[in-house]
Design a protein around this motif. Structure first.
Motif, PDB file in Angstrom:
ATOM      1  N   THR A 171      84.768 -77.775  69.690  1.00 52.84           N
ATOM      2  CA  THR A 171      83.706 -78.752  69.577  1.00 52.84           C
ATOM      3  C   THR A 171      84.311 -80.122  69.344  1.00 52.84           C
ATOM      4  O   THR A 171      85.500 -80.244  69.050  1.00 52.84           O
ATOM      5  CB  THR A 171      82.771 -78.388  68.400  1.00 52.84           C
ATOM      6  OG1 THR A 171      83.506 -78.524  67.195  1.00 52.84           O
ATOM      7  CG2 THR A 171      82.258 -76.975  68.522  1.00 52.84           C
ATOM      8  N   ASP A 202      84.352 -82.019  66.887  1.00 52.37           N
ATOM      9  CA  ASP A 202      84.987 -82.268  65.589  1.00 52.37           C
ATOM     10  C   ASP A 202      86.096 -81.271  65.287  1.00 52.37           C
ATOM     11  O   ASP A 202      86.586 -81.197  64.177  1.00 52.37           O
ATOM     12  CB  ASP A 202      83.941 -82.254  64.468  1.00 52.37           C
ATOM     13  CG  ASP A 202      83.355 -80.869  64.253  1.00 52.37           C
ATOM     14  OD1 ASP A 202      83.628 -79.973  65.070  1.00 52.37           O
ATOM     15  OD2 ASP A 202      82.640 -80.688  63.266  1.00 52.37           O
ATOM     16  N   ALA A 220      86.059 -77.800  65.600  1.00 51.78           N
ATOM     17  CA  ALA A 220      85.718 -76.412  65.287  1.00 51.78           C
ATOM     18  C   ALA A 220      86.029 -75.535  66.491  1.00 51.78           C
ATOM     19  O   ALA A 220      86.042 -75.992  67.622  1.00 51.78           O
ATOM     20  CB  ALA A 220      84.246 -76.293  64.916  1.00 51.78           C
ATOM     21  N   ARG A 238      84.672 -72.101  67.012  1.00 55.40           N
ATOM     22  CA  ARG A 238      83.826 -70.930  67.203  1.00 55.40           C
ATOM     23  C   ARG A 238      83.413 -70.847  68.664  1.00 55.40           C
ATOM     24  O   ARG A 238      82.934 -71.819  69.241  1.00 55.40           O
ATOM     25  CB  ARG A 238      82.585 -71.002  66.307  1.00 55.40           C
ATOM     26  CG  ARG A 238      82.832 -70.506  64.889  1.00 55.40           C
ATOM     27  CD  ARG A 238      81.584 -70.672  64.040  1.00 55.40           C
ATOM     28  NE  ARG A 238      81.359 -72.074  63.748  1.00 55.40           N
ATOM     29  CZ  ARG A 238      81.858 -72.701  62.684  1.00 55.40           C
ATOM     30  NH1 ARG A 238      82.623 -72.066  61.846  1.00 55.40           N
ATOM     31  NH2 ARG A 238      81.615 -73.976  62.484  1.00 55.40           N
ATOM     32  N   GLU A 246      75.549 -73.880  65.476  1.00 56.79           N
ATOM     33  CA  GLU A 246      76.496 -74.935  65.133  1.00 56.79           C
ATOM     34  C   GLU A 246      75.796 -76.119  64.470  1.00 56.79           C
ATOM     35  O   GLU A 246      76.373 -76.790  63.608  1.00 56.79           O
ATOM     36  CB  GLU A 246      77.270 -75.384  66.373  1.00 56.79           C
ATOM     37  CG  GLU A 246      78.175 -74.305  66.951  1.00 56.79           C
ATOM     38  CD  GLU A 246      79.112 -73.706  65.917  1.00 56.79           C
ATOM     39  OE1 GLU A 246      79.870 -74.458  65.280  1.00 56.79           O
ATOM     40  OE2 GLU A 246      79.075 -72.463  65.729  1.00 56.79           O
ATOM     41  N   ARG A 289      75.123 -74.891  60.901  1.00 57.34           N
ATOM     42  CA  ARG A 289      76.373 -74.931  60.136  1.00 57.34           C
ATOM     43  C   ARG A 289      76.777 -76.356  59.769  1.00 57.34           C
ATOM     44  O   ARG A 289      77.473 -76.581  58.795  1.00 57.34           O
ATOM     45  CB  ARG A 289      77.504 -74.297  60.953  1.00 57.34           C
ATOM     46  CG  ARG A 289      77.498 -72.791  61.018  1.00 57.34           C
ATOM     47  CD  ARG A 289      78.780 -72.292  61.680  1.00 57.34           C
ATOM     48  NE  ARG A 289      78.877 -70.841  61.604  1.00 57.34           N
ATOM     49  CZ  ARG A 289      78.515 -70.019  62.580  1.00 57.34           C
ATOM     50  NH1 ARG A 289      78.031 -70.519  63.713  1.00 57.34           N
ATOM     51  NH2 ARG A 289      78.628 -68.722  62.438  1.00 57.34           N
ATOM     52  N   THR A 321      78.482 -78.126  62.030  1.00 57.66           N
ATOM     53  CA  THR A 321      79.598 -78.452  62.915  1.00 57.66           C
ATOM     54  C   THR A 321      79.186 -79.549  63.889  1.00 57.66           C
ATOM     55  O   THR A 321      79.956 -80.456  64.189  1.00 57.66           O
ATOM     56  CB  THR A 321      80.038 -77.197  63.699  1.00 57.66           C
ATOM     57  OG1 THR A 321      80.325 -76.145  62.779  1.00 57.66           O
ATOM     58  CG2 THR A 321      81.267 -77.487  64.536  1.00 57.66           C
ATOM     59  N   GLU A 336      76.900 -82.455  63.886  1.00 54.74           N
ATOM     60  CA  GLU A 336      76.265 -83.181  62.789  1.00 54.74           C
ATOM     61  C   GLU A 336      75.103 -84.046  63.264  1.00 54.74           C
ATOM     62  O   GLU A 336      74.999 -84.392  64.442  1.00 54.74           O
ATOM     63  CB  GLU A 336      77.301 -84.071  62.106  1.00 54.74           C
ATOM     64  CG  GLU A 336      78.453 -83.300  61.482  1.00 54.74           C
ATOM     65  CD  GLU A 336      79.473 -84.212  60.844  1.00 54.74           C
ATOM     66  OE1 GLU A 336      79.527 -85.396  61.255  1.00 54.74           O
ATOM     67  OE2 GLU A 336      80.198 -83.758  59.942  1.00 54.74           O
TER      68      GLU A 336
END
Length: 227
Positions: free
Chosen positions: A3, A5, A7, A9, A28, A31, A33, A35
């Motif tokens: 992603t 930033d 991440a 997953r 996401e 979470r 992730t 934002e």
């Protein structure tokens, strides 16, 4: 997959494309992730999930309807921030629905549903580990069991409509004040005890405290706008 930033997953590899895109983006966003304020480009999402742009557009429209994103003409979409007003309104809706469910269970002398009791320890373990995504998901399930067991299908459908927003707001609150996890755990056990005792007034009092917007959490959230 990575992603913006950093991440890592990965989206699910199975299931209809639009569901894979929707579930990955939703989780996401919940979470954090992805934002609040972040822009989502159709091309980036389609490349990340490995699908065409059509299911991405379908997922965007569904997420917009659920207040997770705002569609931006010619720009894709922007993730909405959790605002203080949204938190307060979600909690208000939950107090109304869950209060009715608790009262119904007590009047029927049903006791606490077994599913609620079974989730107490898993929630506490997840909280002790600081796994706020897991905590938020289990917490939502804990309260949903109470509502669905009360037996009003219309109210249950209304409550289920809060599913994702409830989980996102709950996770945001726990991240803002992680030290409250012990208080939340104690309130869950107090609610189960009140239902087991068929004490409607006690159950309602516990819910009123449990679903009270905490000033320290509200103060760190934007009041309005999508942030």
């Amino acid at each position: 997959m990575t992603t913006p930033d950093g991440a890592t997953r990965s989206p699910k590899a199975a299931g209809p494309a639009r569901e894979r895109v929707y579930e990955w983006l939703r989780d996401e966003i919940i979470r954090g992730t992805l934002e609040g304020g972040q822009f989502l480009d159709e091309q980036w999402v389609s490349r990340t999930v490995g699908v065409s742009r059509t299911p991405v557009r379908e997922a965007f429209h569904r997420l917009a309807a659920e207040h997770f994103i705002q569609l931006m003409p010619r720009k894709g979409a922007q993730v909405r921030s959790v605002t203080a007003r949204e938190l307060e309104e979600v909690y208000q809706a939950r107090r109304l629905i869950e209060g009715q469910a608790a009262r119904s269970l007590c009047e029927a002398r049903h006791g606490a549903p077994e599913g609620m009791t079974a989730l107490l320890e898993p929630m506490e373990r997840a909280g002790a580990a600081g796994d706020w995504f897991e905590v938020a998901g289990l917490n939502r399930r804990f309260h949903q069991i109470m509502v669905s067991t009360a037996g009003n299908s219309v109210i249950t459908d209304l409550y289920d409509g809060l599913h994702s927003r409830q989980q996102r707001v709950g996770l945001r609150a726990m991240k803002a004040r992680p030290e409250r996890v012990d208080i939340v755990d104690a309130e869950h056990r107090a609610l189960v005890a009140a239902l087991d005792a068929c004490d409607a007034e006690r159950a309602l009092a516990v819910l009123a405290e449990h679903l009270r917007p905490v000033p320290e959490v509200v103060s760190v959230l934007p009041r309005d706008g999508q942030g």
